[in-house]
Scaffold this motif. Structure first.
Motif: not given
Length: 282
Positions: A213-219, A239-248
């Motif tokens: 399987n795979g994981v497809a992270p965003g920013p 900051s341009g992501s729908p949640m307004g932040r990068a993930g950790q």
């Protein structure tokens, strides 16, 4: 939550987590429940970023972990200590996944040390900005594909003689595999190849009861970002992501764990999308 990210750039490739501001959050958030107890895992690119967070979480859940990394010795040592702090055993293996013989040796060392192999997390990758295809050099294109695609294939080739029924392979791809990225052309192309490779190998191995399987992270805030992007692009990253932040990184690692353990026993050929709310085709 990701704090405001200031402008910064690292000249070194690969980048170093030790030099990032703010430091990424890799620590697991919840108590372990032995979901991979007694399992042996290899995590490529495990010295930092998503790889480090995944390695530490797998250790918390009971796995012995081999960390494959290029030459980021300081970061790798931090990861080793974090794995051992979770009560896990850790093997550090330095080398280049673009070298097929190295990948074979890395798997052999892991099996020799821990007695087997149950989980392969293909995560090591290269990324560089290329806004104009005419300026993409042959050298850069080759490095992208040799690291991001060949490395995954080589590690899986080396692992197949050791993976048994119930084993799991998790390939880290990217949201850019699905939506593209106009400034990461070569990188996005390799991630598309990884997604196709994941689905192909899932079909190939399903009768052997090995899940892929795979994981497809965003920013996500990892050394990739200040390493590959100019300082002005790093400022406010995510900051341009729908949640307004990068993930950790520790927001991505649970997807890796889920696919590595029996919680996902009825899933193969699938990709999870921890991407901050970007709606993409599965």
């Amino acid at each position: 939550m990701t704090a405001d990210i200031p402008a910064q750039h690292q000249e070194r490739t690969p980048g170093l987590e030790a030099d990032m501001n703010p430091a990424p959050d890799y620590a697991p958030r919840y108590k372990g429940s032995d979901r991979v107890k007694g399992k042996v895992a290899i995590v490529t690119g495990g010295d930092s970023g998503i790889g480090r967070a995944s390695a530490v979480l797998l250790a918390r859940e009971g796995a012995k972990v081999a960390i494959v990394y290029l030459d980021e010795s300081e970061d790798a040592e931090v990861t080793r200590k974090a794995v051992e702090a979770e009560g896990g055993e850790c093997l550090l293996i330095a080398g280049d996944v673009r070298d097929k013989s190295f990948c074979t040796r890395a798997v052999e060392k892991t099996v020799e040390r821990f007695g087997g192999l149950d989980i392969l997390v293909n995560n090591a990758a290269h990324q560089a900005v290329d806004e104009d295809l005419r300026q993409l050099s042959q050298e850069s294109l080759a490095k992208h594909f040799e690291t991001n695609v060949y490395g995954y294939v080589y590690m899986m080739q080396a692992s197949l003689d050791h993976l048994k029924e119930g084993a799991a392979v998790i390939n880290v791809t990217s949201v850019n595999s699905y939506k593209g990225n106009d400034t990461l052309i070569a990188y996005s192309s390799t991630k598309g190849a990884i997604t196709a490779f994941t689905r192909s190998m899932a079909s190939n191995l399903v009768e052997k009861k090995i899940r892929v399987n795979g994981v497809a992270p965003g920013p996500v805030w990892t050394p990739f970002i200040p390493m590959s992007m100019p300082a002005e692009m790093v400022e406010g990253f995510g900051s341009g992501s729908p949640m307004g932040r990068a993930g950790q990184p520790n927001e991505i690692a649970p997807s890796v764990l889920f696919l590595a353990c029996e919680d996902s026993s009825f899933m193969t050929g699938q990709v999870l999308h921890p991407n901050g709310g970007m709606i993409v085709g599965a």
